[in-house]
Design a protein around this motif. Structure first.
Motif, PDB file in Angstrom:
ATOM      1  N   VAL A   1       0.837  -1.198   0.000  1.00 33.37           N
ATOM      2  CA  VAL A   1       0.000   0.000   0.000  1.00 33.37           C
ATOM      3  C   VAL A   1       0.877   1.256   0.000  1.00 33.37           C
ATOM      4  N   THR A   2       1.971   1.248   0.730  1.00 37.74           N
ATOM      5  CA  THR A   2       2.889   2.395   0.716  1.00 37.74           C
ATOM      6  C   THR A   2       3.449   2.613  -0.683  1.00 37.74           C
ATOM      7  N   ALA A   3       3.836   1.552  -1.348  1.00 36.13           N
ATOM      8  CA  ALA A   3       4.350   1.663  -2.722  1.00 36.13           C
ATOM      9  C   ALA A   3       3.247   2.130  -3.679  1.00 36.13           C
TER      10      ALA A   3
ATOM     11  N   TRP B   1       2.218  -4.910  -6.926  1.00 36.85           N
ATOM     12  CA  TRP B   1       0.980  -4.146  -7.055  1.00 36.85           C
ATOM     13  C   TRP B   1       1.210  -2.728  -7.557  1.00 36.85           C
ATOM     14  N   ASP B   2       2.210  -2.041  -7.019  1.00 33.18           N
ATOM     15  CA  ASP B   2       2.428  -0.649  -7.406  1.00 33.18           C
ATOM     16  C   ASP B   2       2.814  -0.523  -8.870  1.00 33.18           C
ATOM     17  N   GLU B   3       3.635  -1.444  -9.367  1.00 35.32           N
ATOM     18  CA  GLU B   3       4.042  -1.406 -10.769  1.00 35.32           C
ATOM     19  C   GLU B   3       2.839  -1.677 -11.673  1.00 35.32           C
ATOM     20  N   TRP B   4       2.040  -2.687 -11.307  1.00 32.98           N
ATOM     21  CA  TRP B   4       0.839  -2.998 -12.076  1.00 32.98           C
ATOM     22  C   TRP B   4      -0.127  -1.810 -12.081  1.00 32.98           C
ATOM     23  N   PHE B   5      -0.357  -1.208 -10.906  1.00 35.97           N
ATOM     24  CA  PHE B   5      -1.264  -0.072 -10.781  1.00 35.97           C
ATOM     25  C   PHE B   5      -0.806   1.087 -11.654  1.00 35.97           C
ATOM     26  N   LEU B   6       0.455   1.452 -11.572  1.00 34.33           N
ATOM     27  CA  LEU B   6       0.973   2.574 -12.344  1.00 34.33           C
ATOM     28  C   LEU B   6       0.917   2.280 -13.841  1.00 34.33           C
ATOM     29  N   ALA B   7       1.351   1.087 -14.239  1.00 37.85           N
ATOM     30  CA  ALA B   7       1.402   0.751 -15.668  1.00 37.85           C
ATOM     31  C   ALA B   7       0.000   0.646 -16.271  1.00 37.85           C
ATOM     32  N   SER B   8      -0.910  -0.061 -15.612  1.00 39.51           N
ATOM     33  CA  SER B   8      -2.264  -0.202 -16.172  1.00 39.51           C
ATOM     34  C   SER B   8      -2.982   1.146 -16.193  1.00 39.51           C
ATOM     35  N   SER B   9      -2.732   1.975 -15.209  1.00 41.64           N
ATOM     36  CA  SER B   9      -3.338   3.304 -15.178  1.00 41.64           C
ATOM     37  C   SER B   9      -2.799   4.178 -16.292  1.00 41.64           C
ATOM     38  N   CYS B  10      -1.486   4.132 -16.496  1.00 39.16           N
ATOM     39  CA  CYS B  10      -0.886   4.900 -17.599  1.00 39.16           C
ATOM     40  C   CYS B  10      -1.495   4.488 -18.936  1.00 39.16           C
TER      41      CYS B  10
END
Length: 195
Positions: free
Chosen positions: A64-66, A124-133
């Motif tokens: 969650v922090t990431a 999770w953070d990488e997936w969240f950032l990449a899919s959002s981008c």
């Protein structure tokens, strides 16, 4: 009780639940859920489930922090004043934080779909950032305007996705819009009163 959507039963259901617009809306919901200093992993997991992610969703406080760091980066896209600024923010994120475009079916468990994270087992953070981008980039490309904005209501930090045409949206919700209209009415009424 939290709403947990059913697991999609067909590739069409899956594609609808993971559309560009649904992914952009999930992005905004996650950014809003991650704005507090110490978001609860269970609350973040509930947002993921509400937008079609299936269990198990095991988020640690470190995850969650990431994800909060990723959310702060994505917030800049929503805060962009115009299309050029939104595109510039997305280009920087794509250049610095995503992998090459690839297709994945998660070993045949989902329909084929694009990914910008480096692997199906990305954090999770990488997936969240990449899919959002990916989703926000497609919205800028398709609409030729910023994909959303930041709520104009005082004291509200929420972001939102702009949908459809019409006048520019300024608030994340009807509640914030109503609160601002009432406050403006009260200020106008107070200014007219003889003092």
């Amino acid at each position: 009780m939290r709403y947990i959507p059913p697991v999609p039963s067909t590739p069409e259901d899956w594609s609808t639940r993971h559309s560009v617009l649904a992914t952009a809306q999930r992005t905004a919901a996650l950014i809003n859920a991650l704005v507090s200093d110490h978001p609860d992993p269970a609350d973040v997991a509930a947002v993921l489930r509400a937008y079609g992610e299936t269990d198990p969703i095991d988020l640690s406080p470190h995850d969650v922090t990431a994800m909060r760091t990723a959310a702060a980066r994505l917030r800049k896209v929503f805060a962009a004043e115009d299309t050029d600024a939104a595109a510039s923010a997305l280009n920087r994120l794509l250049r610095e934080h995503t992998g090459p475009l690839r297709l994945s079916s998660h070993d045949g468990t989902t329909p084929w779909h694009p990914h910008l994270d480096r692997s199906d087992d990305a954090p999770w953070d990488e997936w969240f950032l990449a899919s959002s981008c990916m989703a926000l980039t497609v919205l800028v490309w398709d609409r030729q305007r910023p994909p959303g904005g930041t709520c104009a209501s005082l004291g509200c930090d929420n972001v939102y996705v702009t949908q459809g045409s019409g006048p520019p949206r300024r608030y994340c919700s009807r509640r914030c819009a109503t609160r601002e209209r009432v406050a403006a009415h009260r200020r106008a009424h107070t200014a007219r009163e003889p003092g």
